[in-house]
Write an enzyme that holds these catalytic residues in place. Structure first.
Site, PDB file in Angstrom:
ATOM      1  N   THR A 131      15.241  -2.500   8.365  1.00 29.37           N
ATOM      2  CA  THR A 131      13.829  -2.156   8.393  1.00 29.37           C
ATOM      3  C   THR A 131      13.501  -1.249   9.565  1.00 29.37           C
ATOM      4  O   THR A 131      14.198  -1.265  10.589  1.00 29.37           O
ATOM      5  CB  THR A 131      12.977  -3.444   8.517  1.00 29.37           C
ATOM      6  OG1 THR A 131      11.614  -3.110   8.745  1.00 29.37           O
ATOM      7  CG2 THR A 131      13.447  -4.306   9.684  1.00 29.37           C
ATOM      8  N   ASP A 132      12.416  -0.484   9.447  1.00 27.21           N
ATOM      9  CA  ASP A 132      11.969   0.324  10.575  1.00 27.21           C
ATOM     10  C   ASP A 132      11.352  -0.527  11.680  1.00 27.21           C
ATOM     11  O   ASP A 132      11.159  -0.056  12.811  1.00 27.21           O
ATOM     12  CB  ASP A 132      10.969   1.397  10.119  1.00 27.21           C
ATOM     13  CG  ASP A 132       9.720   0.845   9.457  1.00 27.21           C
ATOM     14  OD1 ASP A 132       9.596  -0.382   9.301  1.00 27.21           O
ATOM     15  OD2 ASP A 132       8.850   1.660   9.073  1.00 27.21           O
ATOM     16  N   GLU A 133      11.072  -1.794  11.400  1.00 23.67           N
ATOM     17  CA  GLU A 133      10.450  -2.656  12.411  1.00 23.67           C
ATOM     18  C   GLU A 133      11.359  -2.914  13.604  1.00 23.67           C
ATOM     19  O   GLU A 133      10.883  -3.326  14.672  1.00 23.67           O
ATOM     20  CB  GLU A 133       9.994  -3.968  11.776  1.00 23.67           C
ATOM     21  CG  GLU A 133       8.909  -3.762  10.734  1.00 23.67           C
ATOM     22  CD  GLU A 133       8.294  -5.054  10.237  1.00 23.67           C
ATOM     23  OE1 GLU A 133       8.054  -5.953  11.072  1.00 23.67           O
ATOM     24  OE2 GLU A 133       8.042  -5.164   9.026  1.00 23.67           O
ATOM     25  N   TYR A 156      11.070 -11.774  13.306  1.00 27.12           N
ATOM     26  CA  TYR A 156      11.702 -11.125  12.145  1.00 27.12           C
ATOM     27  C   TYR A 156      12.432  -9.860  12.563  1.00 27.12           C
ATOM     28  O   TYR A 156      13.626  -9.690  12.264  1.00 27.12           O
ATOM     29  CB  TYR A 156      10.660 -10.801  11.080  1.00 27.12           C
ATOM     30  CG  TYR A 156      11.136  -9.759  10.093  1.00 27.12           C
ATOM     31  CD1 TYR A 156      12.250  -9.997   9.286  1.00 27.12           C
ATOM     32  CD2 TYR A 156      10.497  -8.523   9.988  1.00 27.12           C
ATOM     33  CE1 TYR A 156      12.708  -9.037   8.395  1.00 27.12           C
ATOM     34  CE2 TYR A 156      10.939  -7.564   9.091  1.00 27.12           C
ATOM     35  CZ  TYR A 156      12.047  -7.823   8.303  1.00 27.12           C
ATOM     36  OH  TYR A 156      12.497  -6.866   7.434  1.00 27.12           O
ATOM     37  N   LYS A 160      16.508  -8.898  12.540  1.00 30.65           N
ATOM     38  CA  LYS A 160      17.082  -7.764  11.810  1.00 30.65           C
ATOM     39  C   LYS A 160      17.781  -6.803  12.761  1.00 30.65           C
ATOM     40  O   LYS A 160      18.834  -6.235  12.421  1.00 30.65           O
ATOM     41  CB  LYS A 160      15.992  -7.042  11.024  1.00 30.65           C
ATOM     42  CG  LYS A 160      15.489  -7.798   9.807  1.00 30.65           C
ATOM     43  CD  LYS A 160      16.575  -8.047   8.767  1.00 30.65           C
ATOM     44  CE  LYS A 160      17.015  -6.772   8.082  1.00 30.65           C
ATOM     45  NZ  LYS A 160      18.003  -7.032   6.994  1.00 30.65           N
TER      46      LYS A 160
END
Length: 349
Positions: A131-133, A156, A160
């Site tokens: 994810t870009d998060e 989260y 990741k």
């Protein structure tokens, strides 16, 4: 190719499975069928002779070894993950266990399979989907590139980020042939009804308040899930080993803009209860809410020739139509006890 897809009964995973089967690949779907997984997402491929399902937890090494030995995949596409930020705030342990320990276990099983030279394993590759998060938050300008430093801000995204680093390390240290991708916010059909867009649609349909965090000024780059599935299959088949690819929809919008667009579509497509924007309610923001994400997808365009094909307006229209036309799908989820309730507040005190 024969693809081993983890999390293939989830939102993005099932889109990948459906697209892969349509493109002529064989798929082994490995999914533990936790709360957000739904076998109904795969009804259209369930009878296909190129599709196989294994209900296996990615933390179970013995079962993973059996799956690899039985099916001899050409590649792994690793999508299995706990993914809801609000849930990670309330209960981070599941995210550490699945996203970090599960990824480690899967990497070790893949390494044993690849190192053993089992049939197709000699040309094996491991595609990790992230994810870009993991990059944290942006100000009003700038884009996330493949070289942006990691700076996760939620349990989260931290889990990741850790899984991304594990995959890179297994590539560098053990020679596992890996490729990575980081995507922006996905939306579209079969989206589990706890994320923003399905919550807005279903609350508007039911005449319930539509909660918007803070003032709704947080910006996301929205990527239609079927475009993402096409991008992922491009990366797993054509991506350069050891590289990472950012995948975005070129569709930045604030959360409040997304909510208002959906309300307008609901006014048009389901006029009962209109105007639906009267239901918008601003609620306390969640802890650590990143202001803005935006993806620079120039690398995947230049190297692999992929670009998004669905505009945000068209994707939102398709998504609203899908939820209106597929009520038995989401009603079954609600009947299993899923409530459209606010999560992620336990850290607020």
């Amino acid at each position: 190719m024969k693809l081993l897809v983890t999390g293939g009964a989830g939102f993005i995973g099932s889109a990948v499975v459906r697209k892969a089967i349509a493109d002529g690949h064989a798929v082994v779907n490995v999914d533990a069928l936790t709360y957000a997984a739904n076998p109904a997402n795969l009804d259209e491929v369930a009878g296909n002779d190129r599709y196989a399902f294994e209900q296996v937890d990615i933390r179970d090494r013995a079962e993973l070894d059996r799956v690899f030995a039985t099916h001899e995949p050409d590649a792994v596409m690793h999508l299995a993950a706990e993914s809801h930020v609000d849930r990670s705030i309330d209960g981070p342990a599941d995210f550490i266990d699945t996203n970090i320990v599960g990824t480690y276990t899967l990497l070790e099983a893949a390494r044993a399979y690849h190192g053993g030279g089992h049939g197709r394993g000699r040309d094996f590759r491991f595609h990790h989907i992230s994810t870009d998060e993991v990059f944290g938050t942006l100000g009003e300008t700038g884009l996330f590139s493949e070289t942006t430093p990691y700076s996760p801000n939620s349990p989260y995204s931290a889990s990741k980020a850790a899984s991304d680093h594990l995959v890179r390390a297994w590539g560098e240290t053990y020679g596992l042939p890996v490729v990575l991708s980081n995507c922006s916010n996905n939306y579209g059909p079969y989206h589990f009804p706890e994320k923003l867009i399905p919550v807005v649609i279903l609350n508007a349909l039911a005449g319930r308040e539509i909660p918007v965090y803070g003032q709704g000024i947080n910006v996301r780059d929205w990527l239609y899930v079927e475009d993402h599935a096409a991008a992922l299959l491009t990366v797993v088949t054509k991506g350069r080993l050891g590289e990472s690819y950012n995948i975005g929809g070129d569709a930045e919008a604030t959360n409040i803009d997304i909510v208002r667009r959906i309300c307008a579509l609901m006014d048009e497509m389901n006029p009962t209860g209109a105007p639906h924007d009267r239901l918008i309610t601003f609620v306390k923001d969640r802890p650590g809410h990143d202001l803005r994400y935006a993806i620079d997808a120039s690398k995947i365009r230049a190297e692999l020739g992929w670009e998004p094909s669905v505009t945000l307006d068209e994707g939102l229209r398709r998504t609203v139509a899908w939820y209106l036309e597929n009520r038995p799908w989401w009603q079954a989820i609600q009947e299993r006890g899923h409530k459209l309730e606010r999560l992620g507040l336990k850290a607020a005190g």
